[in-house]
Design a protein around this motif. Structure first.
Motif, short mmCIF file in Angstrom:
data_model
loop_
_atom_site.label_atom_id
_atom_site.label_comp_id
_atom_site.label_asym_id
_atom_site.label_seq_id
_atom_site.Cartn_x
_atom_site.Cartn_y
_atom_site.Cartn_z
N SER A 66 0.84 -1.21 0.00
CA SER A 66 0.00 0.00 0.00
C SER A 66 0.87 1.25 0.00
CB SER A 66 -0.94 0.01 1.22
OG SER A 66 -1.82 -1.09 1.17
N TYR A 67 0.39 2.27 -0.67
CA TYR A 67 1.08 3.56 -0.72
C TYR A 67 0.03 4.64 -0.44
CZ TYR A 67 4.60 6.98 -2.15
OH TYR A 67 5.52 8.01 -2.15
N PRO A 68 -0.06 5.11 0.80
CA PRO A 68 -1.09 6.11 1.12
C PRO A 68 -0.63 7.52 0.73
CG PRO A 68 0.09 5.50 3.10
CD PRO A 68 0.66 4.65 2.00
N ILE A 69 -1.55 8.31 0.20
CA ILE A 69 -1.28 9.71 -0.13
C ILE A 69 -2.44 10.56 0.39
CG2 ILE A 69 -0.04 9.04 -2.24
CD1 ILE A 69 -2.48 10.32 -3.77
N ILE A 70 -2.19 11.89 0.45
CA ILE A 70 -3.22 12.86 0.78
C ILE A 70 -3.40 13.74 -0.44
CG2 ILE A 70 -3.87 14.80 2.25
CD1 ILE A 70 -2.25 13.57 4.48
N PHE A 71 -4.62 13.81 -0.94
CA PHE A 71 -4.93 14.63 -2.10
C PHE A 71 -5.88 15.74 -1.66
CE2 PHE A 71 -6.94 15.94 -6.01
CZ PHE A 71 -5.90 15.86 -6.94
N LYS A 72 -5.56 16.98 -2.06
CA LYS A 72 -6.37 18.11 -1.64
C LYS A 72 -6.51 19.09 -2.79
CE LYS A 72 -4.56 20.91 1.37
NZ LYS A 72 -3.83 21.50 2.50
N THR A 73 -7.63 19.82 -2.80
CA THR A 73 -7.89 20.89 -3.77
C THR A 73 -8.20 22.16 -3.01
OG1 THR A 73 -10.23 20.24 -3.86
CG2 THR A 73 -8.76 19.35 -5.57
N GLY A 74 -8.04 23.29 -3.69
CA GLY A 74 -8.31 24.58 -3.07
C GLY A 74 -7.09 25.22 -2.44
N ASP A 75 -5.91 24.63 -2.63
CA ASP A 75 -4.70 25.17 -2.02
C ASP A 75 -3.54 25.03 -3.01
OD1 ASP A 75 -3.02 26.31 -0.24
OD2 ASP A 75 -2.83 24.57 1.08
N ASP A 76 -2.69 26.04 -3.04
CA ASP A 76 -1.51 26.02 -3.90
C ASP A 76 -0.35 25.41 -3.10
OD1 ASP A 76 0.52 26.40 -5.69
OD2 ASP A 76 0.06 28.50 -6.10
N LEU A 77 0.11 24.24 -3.53
CA LEU A 77 1.14 23.51 -2.79
C LEU A 77 2.55 23.80 -3.27
CD1 LEU A 77 -0.52 19.98 -2.48
CD2 LEU A 77 -0.57 21.88 -0.85
N ARG A 78 2.73 24.81 -4.12
CA ARG A 78 4.06 25.05 -4.66
C ARG A 78 5.05 25.53 -3.59
NH1 ARG A 78 2.83 28.62 -9.92
NH2 ARG A 78 1.10 29.30 -8.61
N GLN A 79 4.58 26.27 -2.60
CA GLN A 79 5.49 26.70 -1.54
C GLN A 79 5.91 25.52 -0.68
OE1 GLN A 79 5.04 30.61 0.19
NE2 GLN A 79 5.01 29.75 2.24
N ASP A 80 4.98 24.67 -0.33
CA ASP A 80 5.32 23.46 0.42
C ASP A 80 6.24 22.56 -0.41
OD1 ASP A 80 3.12 22.99 2.95
OD2 ASP A 80 2.68 24.51 1.50
N GLN A 81 5.98 22.48 -1.70
CA GLN A 81 6.82 21.68 -2.58
C GLN A 81 8.25 22.19 -2.59
OE1 GLN A 81 5.62 20.01 -6.76
NE2 GLN A 81 6.47 22.04 -7.10
N SER B 293 17.74 32.04 -5.31
CA SER B 293 17.85 33.13 -6.28
C SER B 293 17.13 32.78 -7.58
CB SER B 293 19.32 33.43 -6.57
OG SER B 293 19.98 33.89 -5.41
N LEU B 294 17.20 31.52 -7.98
CA LEU B 294 16.51 31.11 -9.20
C LEU B 294 14.99 31.11 -9.04
CD1 LEU B 294 18.79 28.15 -10.37
CD2 LEU B 294 18.71 30.48 -11.26
N MET B 295 14.52 31.11 -7.79
CA MET B 295 13.07 31.09 -7.55
C MET B 295 12.49 32.49 -7.34
SD MET B 295 12.27 27.88 -7.69
CE MET B 295 10.64 27.85 -6.97
N GLN B 296 13.26 33.54 -7.62
CA GLN B 296 12.77 34.89 -7.35
C GLN B 296 11.52 35.24 -8.15
OE1 GLN B 296 15.59 38.07 -7.58
NE2 GLN B 296 17.08 37.08 -6.26
N GLU B 297 11.42 34.77 -9.39
CA GLU B 297 10.26 35.09 -10.22
C GLU B 297 9.16 34.05 -10.11
OE1 GLU B 297 9.81 37.88 -11.86
OE2 GLU B 297 11.74 38.61 -11.15
N ALA B 298 9.32 33.07 -9.21
CA ALA B 298 8.28 32.04 -9.06
C ALA B 298 7.07 32.64 -8.36
CB ALA B 298 8.83 30.85 -8.27
N ASN B 299 5.91 32.15 -8.72
CA ASN B 299 4.67 32.64 -8.13
C ASN B 299 4.39 31.90 -6.83
OD1 ASN B 299 2.32 34.04 -7.77
ND2 ASN B 299 1.19 33.06 -9.42
N ILE B 300 5.26 32.15 -5.85
CA ILE B 300 5.16 31.55 -4.53
C ILE B 300 4.87 32.67 -3.53
CG2 ILE B 300 6.48 30.37 -2.72
CD1 ILE B 300 7.84 28.76 -4.87
#
Length: 894
Positions: A639-654, A867-874
């Motif tokens: 088994s491989y459990p995951i958590i899937f969610k909508t309504g939130d931008d996970l790019r900062q956590d990523q 520095s490479l993430m300065q223009e990222a939409n985070i």
């Protein structure tokens, strides 16, 4: 508050100011013969000969008592029964260039055979009026306006104009009020009808052709009667100056005239907005701390006798007589004289001299000091010249390459011809320096191409650690390079030949393409879409490309179905048990085909092949967004459990998890395993994503379940009666190391908003953080500590101090140690023992020191990645892009 839609005046940059001159209303009385005897020139004026004589109108825009445009005038027109022009005038200025004090000066001109003494023209002012274009709320006036004409005056347009379009009513005594009740009623009725007519023209009142014609005739009669009554009342009110305003002293009664104009109508209100000019430049001259600057004394300035300076006396000591003058050349990025000097010093003639040049001892020390600068340190002009001067001497030092690249003027073709061949001869740089050359400040294709050549020597595992930043680095390609750059071709080639790289490369691009917010530039979306297209085209050329592309398509279909189910569960209004039941029913629905399907690489971890979902094991967490916990069945029947969610931008956590995984990799290279838990996370769009589910419990839940003791939780899950504190040694060791690792990492990343609900601990003793909504020093709590460590964490180690065993307990065979302040009860201990530092807490601090020292060696790599993430939409980077990297603890502490 109701929504209010409006436009800004600065947006009307192509619309010129227009005004329609409609008609002139008023009554002119015949001139007495006694006046004509004194002024024989009056009998030849056109308006005195005919009540409907030919007049013309001029309009001009003024602001701050100065004219902004030249006047424009109406065409020649003959009148029969009334003076009606009905003509639009276009003024040579746009609404975006109008200041808030803009006024429209309208003058009606009368014809006279005698030349006017002031204008030397055969025209004298019949009357004028001045109307502001913006009202008191800075909203552009529109529609029909009725303006008071001041007889025999040209509109002046001054700030304190003498020809206002509306004259406020004067204060009246009780007798005047009683006498003028009838007049006021007529005027109010006329104003009411004009307001209704204006609303009908704006579309607020429906039109009726046959009835409107009758109403308009009656309205004109009421207006005519009200105008006569107002003129009579005006002359009766001001008997003392009855004849003064018209013909001079003793020359006749006052006359009342109004001119009707119409301003353009817009769908929404237009609010004035000023142009935001950039602030004046600040000098880029940077002085060292020990530099002594001696300024000349201020010049002696004499202001003349009796002049008060700044409201103070001339002889006051606090008031300086130094005149400050703004110099537009202050703060220039480049000095022309210095540029010319640099070009001469770096010319081809000096190249042969620099080949054999070697620094002396002092110069070598200065160069070594420059080479220790971090990637965020800007070089001074003299430091750049020094690196350039000894560039051949520094060819064998790989640390000097990035400093040399910063010293070259890549906009000068001559310097590029000299510098480009040296890049291939330089000592091979490390990967972190190569990432620095892909930053925003390096846009020359030669430099970026050299950095890509260095990245080609990295294996897939190392490249995967920087892939998120390399995708963002595509935004920094020079104009004209774009998706055809060396970096784009390199990433496409490597991703097409490795499914693991291609999987994450595909999803990183898809998230950027789906970002339609204002913070994502349209040209960047087009760039990522073109790179994705080229990637798919290149993927099909590989032997297994068609199959891999099908797998990526199936992943998208799977995530689309999960996102739809997640939204249905989130917006369902039933209770949580009912939502769980509905989730299981949707997962088991044959239409969704989720119970069993062909082996598919999991987007979170492509090395895991999933074959279906255990519908009965699914649940919904108690969170505001109600994320789903899904248990995938793998090809190995695990088994491989995951958590899937909508309504939130996970790019900062990523991003944070990617940095934590990279730090764990760097620590393991130094044989330091801190038992970190960099769980996998993947943002599949700007509002959906999934992350690996780690069986664990929050510190808040653990302390509640075990009566406030985290040590009791560890003892219950890892019991060992022979070990100190009753906890198995491996579990306590994992807990201490993981606490130390995450304390250092959260300090370096500036993680905020820490509480016991987002601090988790697994049954094996591994401690870790989740929910990285605040990073880079941002924290909703005031005066939050920089080191994120709480009392419960220290208590789980046994406290800061312990009570040593007494002789009686040792001779009695007692074992274990009692916990001192900050700890819970131990397995037993002497009461008479001295309080000594807890060995576990000492080990915790040693691990913190070792982890910080180890990560400090890779400070340039971590800073370059941010520095490479300065223009990222985070979110926490978007707040202040330029200072985001400097707020990172690595810029200060590392």
């Amino acid at each position: 508050m109701e929504a209010f839609s409006f436009a800004t005046s600065s947006a009307l940059n192509e619309v010129t100011v227009h005004v329609r001159i409609d008609r002139l209303d008023g009554h002119q009385k015949p001139i007495p013969y006694s006046v004509l005897l004194k002024r024989p020139d009056l009998r030849h004026r056109a308006s005195n000969i005919n009540a409907h004589s030919e007049l013309y109108v001029t309009a001009q825009i003024w602001a701050d008592s100065k004219p902004l445009t030249v006047p424009v005038q109406t065409r020649y027109r003959t009148f029969k029964n009334a003076r009606i022009w009905n003509e639009w005038l276009s003024l040579p200025v746009t609404y975006s260039n109008l200041p808030a004090t803009a006024q429209l000066a309208i003058t009606v001109w009368d014809l006279s055979p005698a030349e006017d003494t002031e204008t030397n023209l055969h025209a004298v002012p019949f009357g004028g009026t001045t109307i502001p274009l913006f009202d008191k709320d800075n909203t552009l006036q529109k529609g029909r306006q009725r303006c008071r004409i001041h007889r025999f005056k040209a509109a002046d347009g001054l700030s304190s104009t003498t020809t206002p379009w509306v004259i406020p009513p004067a204060r009246k005594s009780r007798k005047d009020v009683v006498k003028e009740d009838v007049v006021d009623a007529q005027i109010l009725e006329m104003q009411r009808l004009e307001e209704l007519l204006k609303k009908q023209e704006m579309g607020e009142i429906a039109q009726n052709q046959w009835l409107d014609g009758l109403v308009f005739k009656k309205m004109m009669q009421i207006r005519k009667d009200a105008l006569k009554a107002e003129a009579i009342a005006l002359n009766q009110q001001d008997k003392s100056s009855q004849n003064g305003d018209v013909y001079g002293p003793g020359e006749g009664p006052k006359e009342l005239y109004y001119i009707d104009i119409e301003l353009p109508r817009f769908d929404h209100s237009v609010v004035f907005t000023d142009v935001e000019y950039p602030p004046p430049p600040i000098s880029n001259l940077k002085l060292s701390a020990d530099a002594q600057v001696t300024l000349r004394p201020p010049p002696e300035v004499s202001f003349g006798p009796g002049i008060n300076i700044n409201g103070h006396g001339y002889g006051d000591a606090d008031v300086g007589r130094l005149i400050r003058i703004y110099d537009p050349e202050t703060g220039r990025a480049d000095n022309p004289a210095e540029n010319k000097h640099r070009r001469l010093m770096r010319s081809q003639q000096t190249d042969s001299l620099d080949r054999d040049r070697k620094p002396d001892v002092d110069t070598r020390d200065r160069i070594n000091n420059i080479l220790t600068y971090g990637p965020l340190h800007a070089l001074k002009d003299e430091e750049r010249d020094l690196i350039w001067k000894f560039r051949y001497y520094l060819l064998r030092d790989k640390r000097a390459l990035t400093k040399f690249v910063k010293s070259v003027g890549w906009g000068d073709p001559m310097e590029v011809r000299q510098a480009a061949p040296l890049l291939d001869r330089w000592a091979e740089i490390d990967v972190d320096d190569a990432l620095e050359l892909l930053g925003k400040q390096f846009d020359h294709p030669v430099v970026r191409g050299y950095a890509v050549e260095r990245l080609k020597k990295a294996d897939d595992e190392e490249l995967l650690s920087y892939l998120l930043q390399l995708v963002q680095a595509l935004k920094y390609e020079a104009a004209g390079e774009g998706d055809d750059s060396s970096l784009a071709r390199f990433l496409i080639s490597r991703a097409a030949n490795s499914f693991s790289l291609g999987n994450f490369f595909h999803w990183y691009l898809m998230v950027e393409i789906s970002d339609t917010s204002n913070d994502q530039a349209p040209q960047h979306r087009e760039l990522f879409a073109k790179v994705e297209y080229d990637f798919m085209f290149e993927l099909e050329k590989t032997p297994s490309g068609v199959q891999n592309r099908t797998l990526l398509k199936r992943q998208g279909e799977l995530l689309t179905i999960l996102a739809k189910i997640s939204k249905d569960i989130r917006f369902d209004r039933n209770s949580r048990p009912q939502k769980i039941s509905k989730l299981k029913k949707l997962l088991a629905d044959p239409k969704n085909e989720l119970l069993s399907f062909d082996p598919l690489p999991l987007p979170l971890d492509p090395s895991v092949l999933i074959t279906g979902i255990h519908a009965q094991d699914a649940t919904v967490l108690k969170s505001s967004l109600l994320p789903m916990v899904l248990n995938f069945r793998t090809s190995t029947n695990s088994s491989y459990p995951i958590i899937f969610k909508t309504g939130d931008d996970l790019r900062q956590d990523q991003l944070v998890i990617q940095i934590i995984a990279l730090m764990d990799r760097l620590l393991r290279k130094e044989n330091l395993d801190l038992k970190l838990t960099p769980y996998r996370i993947l943002a599949t769009s700007t509002s959906a994503g999934a992350f690996q589910f780690i069986p664990s419990m929050s510190l808040a839940a653990a302390c509640t379940k075990y009566r406030g003791s985290l040590l009791a939780y560890l003892r219950a899950n890892n019991p060992d009666e022979t070990a100190p504190l009753g906890v198995r040694k491996e579990a306590m060791d994992a807990y201490i190391k993981s606490c130390a690792g995450y304390c250092v990492i959260t300090y370096l990343l500036g993680v905020g908003d820490r509480h016991l609900d987002n601090l988790l601990i697994s049954p094996s003793g591994q401690f870790f953080h989740v929910d990285f909504g605040y990073i880079l020093g941002r924290d909703p709590k005031p005066l939050a500590p920089q080191m994120k460590i709480c009392r419960e964490m220290i208590e789980g180690m046994g406290g800061q101090t312990v009570q040593a065993q007494s002789r009686d307990s040792v001779s009695g065979g007692g074992q274990g140690m009692g916990v001192g302040s900050g700890g819970g009860a131990g397995a037993g201990g002497g009461r008479d023992g001295a309080v000594v530092p807890n060995p576990n807490y000492i080990a915790f601090k040693e691990h913190c020191f070792t982890a910080f020292s180890t990560l400090r060696k890779s400070s340039s790599l971590l800073l370059n990645l941010f520095s490479l993430m300065q223009e990222a939409n985070i979110p926490d980077i978007r707040v202040e892009r330029e200072a985001a990297v400097r707020r990172e603890r690595g810029a200060e502490g590392l």
